[in-house]
Write an enzyme that holds these catalytic residues in place. Structure first.
Site, mmCIF file in Angstrom:
data_model
loop_
_atom_site.group_PDB
_atom_site.id
_atom_site.type_symbol
_atom_site.label_atom_id
_atom_site.label_comp_id
_atom_site.label_asym_id
_atom_site.label_seq_id
_atom_site.Cartn_x
_atom_site.Cartn_y
_atom_site.Cartn_z
ATOM 1 N N ARG A 27 38.771 4.925 46.118
ATOM 2 C CA ARG A 27 37.641 5.594 46.766
ATOM 3 C C ARG A 27 36.416 4.676 46.675
ATOM 4 O O ARG A 27 36.242 3.960 45.701
ATOM 5 C CB ARG A 27 37.364 6.908 46.038
ATOM 6 C CG ARG A 27 36.346 7.799 46.684
ATOM 7 C CD ARG A 27 36.287 9.160 45.985
ATOM 8 N NE ARG A 27 37.474 9.940 46.302
ATOM 9 C CZ ARG A 27 38.174 10.651 45.417
ATOM 10 N NH1 ARG A 27 37.822 10.684 44.150
ATOM 11 N NH2 ARG A 27 39.231 11.341 45.802
ATOM 12 N N ASP A 109 43.046 9.356 36.729
ATOM 13 C CA ASP A 109 43.490 10.676 37.206
ATOM 14 C C ASP A 109 42.965 11.861 36.408
ATOM 15 O O ASP A 109 42.553 12.838 37.001
ATOM 16 C CB ASP A 109 45.023 10.785 37.286
ATOM 17 C CG ASP A 109 45.639 9.667 38.100
ATOM 18 O OD1 ASP A 109 45.131 9.401 39.198
ATOM 19 O OD2 ASP A 109 46.594 9.051 37.626
ATOM 20 N N ASP A 111 40.676 14.417 34.750
ATOM 21 C CA ASP A 111 39.281 14.772 35.001
ATOM 22 C C ASP A 111 38.930 15.995 34.175
ATOM 23 O O ASP A 111 39.782 16.846 33.919
ATOM 24 C CB ASP A 111 39.067 15.108 36.483
ATOM 25 C CG ASP A 111 39.472 13.965 37.400
ATOM 26 O OD1 ASP A 111 38.894 12.875 37.265
ATOM 27 O OD2 ASP A 111 40.363 14.163 38.244
ATOM 28 N N ASP A 124 44.262 17.650 36.711
ATOM 29 C CA ASP A 124 45.151 16.571 37.162
ATOM 30 C C ASP A 124 46.024 15.965 36.064
ATOM 31 O O ASP A 124 46.378 14.783 36.126
ATOM 32 C CB ASP A 124 44.349 15.471 37.880
ATOM 33 C CG ASP A 124 43.611 16.007 39.097
ATOM 34 O OD1 ASP A 124 44.111 16.976 39.711
ATOM 35 O OD2 ASP A 124 42.536 15.480 39.433
ATOM 36 N N GLU A 127 49.219 14.673 37.624
ATOM 37 C CA GLU A 127 49.019 13.402 38.325
ATOM 38 C C GLU A 127 48.948 12.247 37.317
ATOM 39 O O GLU A 127 49.515 11.173 37.541
ATOM 40 C CB GLU A 127 47.727 13.489 39.150
ATOM 41 C CG GLU A 127 47.528 12.371 40.122
ATOM 42 C CD GLU A 127 46.256 12.540 40.951
ATOM 43 O OE1 GLU A 127 45.847 11.539 41.546
ATOM 44 O OE2 GLU A 127 45.672 13.645 40.984
#
Length: 182
Positions: A27, A109, A111, A124, A127
């Site tokens: 990102r 990943d 959070d 997450d 993930e």
């Protein structure tokens, strides 16, 4: 001979890039205003900032957010200033590096989200486990990240740094002051 500047100054705009453990771009945030830099810390503000996802999708942040990055902690903090109070999104991530292109870090990943009423959620986990297996996170990386979750939760409980309302007020006020000068 003049000394070369050592990086962004207060009021400058920088790009922030997050990567995944495999080196792929995750990102990008364009035009984060720098509010403070020190040897170990960068504080900035995103306000209607363009964000580009790894698949090319683009969106703009909805509210001002104070961002906190540290060169020794394995997390960064986004304090979103909303009408109903401050919400936090904390990324478990590598310490940042800063070069001429951008502030960069690896997103791991996990959070932690903190709501205005103080409720906390670890997000997450699935993930994190999936990517940990896929990209073979080392035992050291796993241990460091889990230890930093504990540090982060301690900061939240004790309203340390970005989790203090005074901190948010000071840095948001500074952002508004610098914005008026632009």
């Amino acid at each position: 001979m003049a000394r070369e500047a050592k990086g962004p100054k207060e009021g400058d705009f920088i790009t922030i890039k997050s990567y995944k453990h495999d080196g792929s771009l995750h990102r990008t945030w364009r035009d984060t205003m720098v509010l403070k830099t020190s040897e170990n810390v960068l504080i900035g503000c995103n306000d209607h900032t363009l964000v580009t996802e790894d698949d090319g999708r683009r969106w703009v942040t909805r509210e001002p957010a104070i961002v906190y990055f540290h060169k020794h902690y394995w997390f960064n903090i986004v304090a979103m200033i909303r009408d109903n109070g401050v919400s936090y999104y904390c990324n478990l991530a590598s310490p940042y590096v800063l070069d001429k292109e951008a502030l960069k870090y690896i997103d791991y990943d996990l959070d932690v989200k903190v709501f205005p009423d103080g409720e906390r959620r670890l997000l997450d986990v699935d993930e994190y486990e999936e990517h940990g297996a896929q990209w073979r996170y080392s035992a050291d990386t796993d241990r460091i990240l889990k230890a930093n979750v504990k540090v982060l939760v301690d900061w939240i409980k004790n309203k340390k740094g970005p989790f203090s309302q005074d901190y948010i007020d000071i840095w948001y006020s500074r952002y508004q002051e610098l914005s008026r000068r632009q």
